[in-house]
Design a protein around this motif. Sequence first.
Motif, PDB file in Angstrom:
ATOM      1  N   CYS A   1       1.040  -0.904   0.109  1.00 11.40           N
ATOM      2  CA  CYS A   1       0.139  -0.083  -0.120  1.00 11.40           C
ATOM      3  C   CYS A   1       0.694   1.357  -0.581  1.00 11.40           C
ATOM      4  O   CYS A   1       1.921   1.278   1.197  1.00 11.40           O
TER       5      CYS A   1
ATOM      6  N   LEU B   1      -0.552  -5.985   0.376  1.00  8.22           N
ATOM      7  CA  LEU B   1      -2.006  -5.291   0.223  1.00  8.22           C
ATOM      8  C   LEU B   1      -2.306  -6.946  -0.139  1.00  8.22           C
ATOM      9  O   LEU B   1      -3.406  -7.283  -0.770  1.00  8.22           O
TER      10      LEU B   1
ATOM     11  N   ALA C   1      -5.058  -7.093   2.069  1.00  5.23           N
ATOM     12  CA  ALA C   1      -6.909  -6.297   1.821  1.00  5.23           C
ATOM     13  C   ALA C   1      -7.573  -7.082   2.204  1.00  5.23           C
ATOM     14  O   ALA C   1      -7.428  -8.705   1.144  1.00  5.23           O
TER      15      ALA C   1
ATOM     16  N   CYS D   1      -7.318  -1.522   2.141  1.00  7.97           N
ATOM     17  CA  CYS D   1      -5.445  -2.210   2.967  1.00  7.97           C
ATOM     18  C   CYS D   1      -6.104  -2.286   4.707  1.00  7.97           C
ATOM     19  O   CYS D   1      -7.100  -2.108   4.909  1.00  7.97           O
TER      20      CYS D   1
ATOM     21  N   ARG E   1      -7.157   6.516  -4.782  1.00  7.37           N
ATOM     22  CA  ARG E   1      -7.771   6.050  -3.139  1.00  7.37           C
ATOM     23  C   ARG E   1      -9.379   7.154  -3.104  1.00  7.37           C
ATOM     24  O   ARG E   1      -9.150   7.924  -3.922  1.00  7.37           O
TER      25      ARG E   1
END
Length: 75
Positions: free
Chosen positions: A28, A35, A38, A47, A61
């Motif tokens: 990440c 990740l 995740a 995450c 994001r």
Amino acid sequence: MTAAPVRLPDGRLVVRHGTSEYEIPERCPHLGAPLDQAYLNGPFLRCAWHGATFDVRTGERLRGPACPNLPEPGR
């Protein structure tokens, strides 16, 4: 349904959404969390460490701690 990224035999991380696959980085951009831990819910990757959430289709994001987007995903 919630899933996790898949590590391929060649070491790449891939997430699947619908009939598409997206290659993602191993870490990440916010503090380097792995990740592969995740959570994937639809096209959204969260995450596990701090909750940064990315759209796997674009790398953008969407929420969580301030950090760069993921690189544009490979397919």
